[in-house]
Design an enzyme around this catalytic site. Structure first.
Site, PDB file in Angstrom:
ATOM      1  CD  GLU A  75     -32.159 -10.010  46.052  1.00  0.00           C
ATOM      2  OE1 GLU A  75     -33.255  -9.579  45.666  1.00  0.00           O
ATOM      3  OE2 GLU A  75     -31.542  -9.535  47.030  1.00  0.00           O
ATOM      4  CB  SER A 116     -43.942  -9.398  41.105  1.00  0.00           C
ATOM      5  OG  SER A 116     -44.602  -9.752  42.305  1.00  0.00           O
ATOM      6  CB  CYS A 158     -34.748  -2.723  46.844  1.00  0.00           C
ATOM      7  SG  CYS A 158     -35.334  -1.724  45.497  1.00  0.00           S
ATOM      8  CG  HIS A 183     -41.929 -14.740  42.212  1.00  0.00           C
ATOM      9  ND1 HIS A 183     -41.559 -15.898  41.579  1.00  0.00           N
ATOM     10  CD2 HIS A 183     -40.846 -14.340  42.905  1.00  0.00           C
ATOM     11  CE1 HIS A 183     -40.306 -16.177  41.873  1.00  0.00           C
ATOM     12  NE2 HIS A 183     -39.840 -15.239  42.665  1.00  0.00           N
ATOM     13  CG  HIS A 203     -35.831 -15.122  47.076  1.00  0.00           C
ATOM     14  ND1 HIS A 203     -35.127 -14.311  46.222  1.00  0.00           N
ATOM     15  CD2 HIS A 203     -37.115 -14.718  47.011  1.00  0.00           C
ATOM     16  CE1 HIS A 203     -35.969 -13.438  45.669  1.00  0.00           C
ATOM     17  NE2 HIS A 203     -37.181 -13.672  46.134  1.00  0.00           N
ATOM     18  CG  HIS A 209     -35.285 -12.969  41.342  1.00  0.00           C
ATOM     19  ND1 HIS A 209     -36.178 -13.382  40.392  1.00  0.00           N
ATOM     20  CD2 HIS A 209     -36.003 -12.584  42.395  1.00  0.00           C
ATOM     21  CE1 HIS A 209     -37.404 -13.259  40.873  1.00  0.00           C
ATOM     22  NE2 HIS A 209     -37.334 -12.768  42.071  1.00  0.00           N
ATOM     23  CB  CYS A 224     -39.784  -2.593  41.410  1.00  0.00           C
ATOM     24  SG  CYS A 224     -39.156  -4.192  40.910  1.00  0.00           S
ATOM     25  CB  SER A 251     -44.775 -12.209  45.050  1.00  0.00           C
ATOM     26  OG  SER A 251     -44.222 -10.981  45.453  1.00  0.00           O
ATOM     27  CB  SER A 252     -40.546 -13.121  49.160  1.00  0.00           C
ATOM     28  OG  SER A 252     -39.688 -12.441  48.320  1.00  0.00           O
TER      29      SER A 252
HETATM   30  S1  SF4 Z   1     -33.861  -4.746  43.733  1.00  0.00           S
HETATM   31 FE1  SF4 Z   1     -35.622  -6.057  43.454  1.00  0.00          FE
HETATM   32  S2  SF4 Z   1     -37.342  -4.838  44.213  1.00  0.00           S
HETATM   33 FE2  SF4 Z   1     -35.630  -3.412  43.878  1.00  0.00          FE
HETATM   34  S3  SF4 Z   1     -35.912  -2.598  41.821  1.00  0.00           S
HETATM   35 FE3  SF4 Z   1     -34.572  -4.370  41.677  1.00  0.00          FE
HETATM   36  S4  SF4 Z   1     -35.919  -6.108  41.239  1.00  0.00           S
HETATM   37 FE4  SF4 Z   1     -37.187  -4.447  42.019  1.00  0.00          FE
END
Ligand code: SF4
Length: 290
Positions: A130, A272, A200, A40, A128, A74, A12, A228-229
């Site tokens: 984040e 990821s 997201c 991850h 986690h 994160h 991403c 990786s979740s």
């Molecule tokens: S919020 Fe998480 S999944 Fe979305 S772009 Fe950012 S890092 Fe990637």
């Protein structure tokens, strides 16, 4: 046999951005410390470690001074920034802009809940990275819920503001919101429940596109790191759509007999999963099917 790599799978933009920061600094300085695993995905980690990336844990970080440390996508709780200031650590902040905005929202929500004697609830995993960063915006007071069974932690007679970790499943988040609404109804004013849409889109959209992708192939190879979740969640989606989906972390795990009766193989992955890994998987499939 038809082999297709899902063009919408892979890093991403948040992960892409932080990896770019790491690569640029590694090119210049040959070494960089990163607080926690940058991505991850074991294979990508091995590549970055070979370029000079050094992963440090929080205990090591607390004792470091006068150096540079990379913050991963994160994000981090305020405590991490305070330590940096105290120890003269220059932070290379790779926090994803979406996560950064969510942190700010959670902080504002917390300030409002403090006035109303309400609660901040986060749908995510307590451990986690984040979520640790998000909980940090609430002085550690947010209630973290990962399953409906944990809802008893909430006092339904008080206001609730709900947020989700960015990588959670949209359907499950909606279920959670509905259940909280149900329990508040009749006990307190339903207007005192605020549900924020904070999953997201990079993840939510992939859920839809990967569903379609998985449906269109006889065999699906889903490449992702085991921890990786987002990978676990997207693989589940593949499985739901196509029971002949296999989770792999490396091309070496692929078995020839998986291709029996398969006319098309779809290769996809998590946010990821590096693109080069999916290409390696495609090459391996090609060589095994020849
Ligand atoms: S919020 Fe998480 S999944 Fe979305 S772009 Fe950012 S890092 Fe990637």
């Amino acid at each position: 046999m038809k082999i297709e790599i899902d063009q919408r799978s892979g890093f991403c933009f948040g992960v892409e951005k932080v990896i770019k920061i790491a690569e640029d600094i590694l090119k210049k300085e040959g070494k960089v410390y990163c607080l926690g695993e940058i991505v991850h995905n074991q294979r990508e980690m091995e590549r970055l470690v070979s370029l000079g990336l050094v992963t440090i844990d929080y205990e090591t970080y607390r004792n470091m001074k006068n150096c540079k440390v990379l913050i991963r996508a994160h994000g981090e709780p305020p405590e991490t920034y305070k330590i940096a200031e105290k120890n003269n650590i220059q932070l290379l902040d790779g926090t994803c802009p979406i996560v950064y905005r969510l942190q700010k929202k959670v902080k504002i929500g917390y300030e409002e809940m403090k006035i109303k004697d309400g609660q901040v609830v986060i749908f995510g995993k307590e451990e986690h990275a984040e979520v640790i960063g998000l909980k940090g915006q609430t002085e550690g007071k947010a209630i973290v819920i990962s399953h409906l069974q944990e809802l008893d932690q909430i006092d339904f007679s008080k206001p609730v503001v709900l947020y989700s970790q960015t990588t959670r499943n949209k359907k499950k988040y909606r279920e959670l919101g509905r259940e909280i609404r149900k329990r508040i109804n009749g006990v307190a004013d339903i207007n005192e429940l605020i549900i924020n849409n904070t999953i997201c889109n990079q993840v939510a959209n992939r859920e839809l596109t990967i569903r379609e992708f998985a449906r269109n192939h006889d065999l699906v190879l889903f490449a992702s790191g085991k921890n990786s979740s987002n990978g676990k969640m997207l693989f589940q989606v593949c499985k739901e759509e196509n029971p002949n989906s296999r989770f792999i972390s490396s091309e070496s795990e692929i078995k020839k007999n998986w291709f029996d009766n398969a006319k098309s193989v779809g290769i996809c992955g998590a946010t990821s999963t590096p693109e080069w890994l999916m290409r390696n998987v495609a090459d391996k499939v090609k060589s095994l099917s020849e």
